[in-house]
Design an enzyme around this catalytic site. Sequence first.
Site, mmCIF file in Angstrom:
data_model
loop_
_atom_site.group_PDB
_atom_site.id
_atom_site.type_symbol
_atom_site.label_atom_id
_atom_site.label_comp_id
_atom_site.label_asym_id
_atom_site.label_seq_id
_atom_site.Cartn_x
_atom_site.Cartn_y
_atom_site.Cartn_z
ATOM 1 N N CYS A 1 -44.343 23.316 -6.152
ATOM 2 C CA CYS A 1 -44.996 23.296 -4.833
ATOM 3 C C CYS A 1 -46.239 24.185 -4.774
ATOM 4 O O CYS A 1 -47.083 24.015 -3.905
ATOM 5 C CB CYS A 1 -44.007 23.711 -3.744
ATOM 6 S SG CYS A 1 -42.617 22.584 -3.635
ATOM 7 N N HIS B 1 -48.245 25.582 2.761
ATOM 8 C CA HIS B 1 -47.372 24.581 2.135
ATOM 9 C C HIS B 1 -46.393 24.089 3.196
ATOM 10 O O HIS B 1 -45.834 24.878 3.951
ATOM 11 C CB HIS B 1 -46.622 25.217 0.964
ATOM 12 C CG HIS B 1 -45.565 24.335 0.393
ATOM 13 N ND1 HIS B 1 -45.802 23.010 0.084
ATOM 14 C CD2 HIS B 1 -44.278 24.565 0.080
ATOM 15 C CE1 HIS B 1 -44.698 22.470 -0.395
ATOM 16 N NE2 HIS B 1 -43.748 23.389 -0.403
ATOM 17 N N ASN C 1 -41.974 17.480 2.856
ATOM 18 C CA ASN C 1 -42.437 18.353 1.784
ATOM 19 C C ASN C 1 -42.921 17.485 0.615
ATOM 20 O O ASN C 1 -42.116 16.850 -0.056
ATOM 21 C CB ASN C 1 -41.283 19.264 1.350
ATOM 22 C CG ASN C 1 -41.691 20.254 0.268
ATOM 23 O OD1 ASN C 1 -42.751 20.131 -0.331
ATOM 24 N ND2 ASN C 1 -40.823 21.228 0.024
HETATM 25 O O1 UT7 Z 1 -41.061 23.505 -1.301
HETATM 26 C C1 UT7 Z 1 -40.310 24.419 -2.025
HETATM 27 C C2 UT7 Z 1 -39.704 25.357 -1.140
HETATM 28 N N1 UT7 Z 1 -38.570 24.791 -0.469
HETATM 29 C C3 UT7 Z 1 -38.249 25.281 0.687
HETATM 30 O O2 UT7 Z 1 -38.978 26.101 1.163
HETATM 31 C C4 UT7 Z 1 -36.962 24.874 1.342
HETATM 32 C C5 UT7 Z 1 -36.336 26.099 1.904
HETATM 33 N N2 UT7 Z 1 -35.089 25.882 2.601
HETATM 34 C C6 UT7 Z 1 -34.996 25.219 3.783
HETATM 35 O O3 UT7 Z 1 -35.950 24.690 4.281
HETATM 36 C C7 UT7 Z 1 -33.653 25.235 4.504
HETATM 37 O O4 UT7 Z 1 -32.809 26.171 3.894
HETATM 38 C C8 UT7 Z 1 -32.952 23.852 4.528
HETATM 39 C C9 UT7 Z 1 -33.709 22.934 5.462
HETATM 40 C C10 UT7 Z 1 -32.899 23.273 3.130
HETATM 41 C C11 UT7 Z 1 -31.534 24.000 5.074
HETATM 42 O O5 UT7 Z 1 -31.542 24.607 6.338
HETATM 43 P P1 UT7 Z 1 -30.541 25.800 6.653
HETATM 44 O O6 UT7 Z 1 -30.715 26.128 8.077
HETATM 45 O O7 UT7 Z 1 -30.797 26.861 5.637
HETATM 46 O O8 UT7 Z 1 -29.147 25.081 6.466
HETATM 47 P P2 UT7 Z 1 -27.978 25.434 5.432
HETATM 48 O O9 UT7 Z 1 -28.375 25.066 4.036
HETATM 49 O O10 UT7 Z 1 -27.530 26.815 5.687
HETATM 50 O O11 UT7 Z 1 -26.874 24.413 5.911
HETATM 51 C C12 UT7 Z 1 -26.308 24.487 7.214
HETATM 52 C C13 UT7 Z 1 -25.327 23.345 7.388
HETATM 53 C C14 UT7 Z 1 -24.344 23.183 6.228
HETATM 54 O O12 UT7 Z 1 -23.092 22.855 6.772
HETATM 55 P P3 UT7 Z 1 -21.932 23.964 6.889
HETATM 56 O O13 UT7 Z 1 -21.682 24.419 5.484
HETATM 57 O O14 UT7 Z 1 -22.509 25.050 7.771
HETATM 58 O O15 UT7 Z 1 -20.809 23.193 7.498
HETATM 59 C C15 UT7 Z 1 -24.897 22.012 5.452
HETATM 60 O O16 UT7 Z 1 -23.884 21.305 4.764
HETATM 61 O O17 UT7 Z 1 -26.020 22.109 7.482
HETATM 62 C C16 UT7 Z 1 -25.462 21.156 6.564
HETATM 63 N N3 UT7 Z 1 -26.494 20.240 6.117
HETATM 64 C C17 UT7 Z 1 -26.818 19.119 6.784
HETATM 65 N N4 UT7 Z 1 -26.316 18.567 7.907
HETATM 66 C C18 UT7 Z 1 -26.876 17.422 8.337
HETATM 67 C C19 UT7 Z 1 -27.325 20.351 5.034
HETATM 68 N N5 UT7 Z 1 -28.152 19.311 4.981
HETATM 69 C C20 UT7 Z 1 -27.866 18.526 6.065
HETATM 70 C C21 UT7 Z 1 -28.406 17.329 6.550
HETATM 71 N N6 UT7 Z 1 -27.885 16.812 7.691
HETATM 72 N N7 UT7 Z 1 -29.425 16.682 5.944
#
Ligand code: UT7
Length: 320
Positions: free
Chosen positions: A114, A247, A277
């Site tokens: 990225c 980004h 992204n």
């Molecule tokens: O470009 C390179 C750099 N990349 C990034 O900068 C990405 C950085 N990370 C992020 O943007 C965020 O961490 C994410 C968008 C990937 C995830 O958001 P989050 O608020 O950190 O969510 P999380 O990973 O802590 O997940 C929260 C919950 C989980 O469920 P439980 O374990 O709390 O029951 C996940 O299983 O959300 C669930 N989850 C989803 N639910 C519905 C994860 N993906 C999804 C989804 N739809 N697509």
Amino acid sequence: MTRRAVIQGVGSALPQRRVDNAELAVQVDTSDEWIVERTGIRTRYIAGEGETTATLAAEACRRALAEAGMEPGEIDLIVLATATPDQTFPSSATKVQAMLGIADCIAFDVHAVCTGFLYALSVADAMIRAGNASSALVIGAETFSRILDWEDRGTCVLFGDGAGAVVLKAEEGGTRGILATRLHADGRHGDMLYVDGGPSTTGTVGKLRMKGREVFRHAVVNLADVLNEVLEVAGLTSDQVDWVVPHQANARIIDATARKLGLSPERVVLTVDRHANTSAASVPLALDVAVKDGRIKQGDCVVLEAMGGGFTWGAAALRF
Ligand code: UT7
């Protein structure tokens, strides 16, 4: 007299097919509400048959050259940032060179995921300032849809395909151009965002894997640090910045970084809602949007930043 690399034109290209969150919710257990609330993403573009990293890149270059009022034959350097090349080799940069009909110039790919566009811009800027080139195409182009695990809801909703390009030209003694770039990498975090395949390991292309929460945490800290650093090297204060083009990974990361630096959200270009992204393509795609809609004008002070797999991160300050 100071020799600087000045942006003469910007262009971008997107695949034909646009996919909204509702369409993805039919395939995996997700919802428009979750994706919008956690990321700000509403749509992304997905490459179809015949659309590849190099074809999208070549189209972005044609548009950037048209804006610059230049012919492909005037280009003597092509640096293409991608993590999703058409083939392992030859480089996608040489494919773009052939598509543009350029018989002889320097052409190579840069791989910093990225952060790729910032790395590519920095390399091209250094080569121009050193006198190794007078004009360059700097490209960020990706087809991440082809390395996504379409059953993993934690990653497949986050990415999209596209390409963006800028034309750089050497200028002596003016005030415009790239003022400073800063690049970083810390390979100890390689297992937080990676592809589980490759030519020298599995012999396969592999699929993207990410520990999203950890990447998020590092992103906010690293991006704020590198933005402060590049402003200091360029001799600028944050209130002298007209536009930040970040980004586009997650609207929450962009907001948190801007808040840390005391930058008002009106000065931050946001396109993650429509492009998702697009890795190395995200910064030049967002730059093109803000140039074409008239927000970024000649003479404006613009700061670019990105962070991605590796980890890698970087920033550039320029007078547009
Ligand atoms: O470009 C390179 C750099 N990349 C990034 O900068 C990405 C950085 N990370 C992020 O943007 C965020 O961490 C994410 C968008 C990937 C995830 O958001 P989050 O608020 O950190 O969510 P999380 O990973 O802590 O997940 C929260 C919950 C989980 O469920 P439980 O374990 O709390 O029951 C996940 O299983 O959300 C669930 N989850 C989803 N639910 C519905 C994860 N993906 C999804 C989804 N739809 N697509």
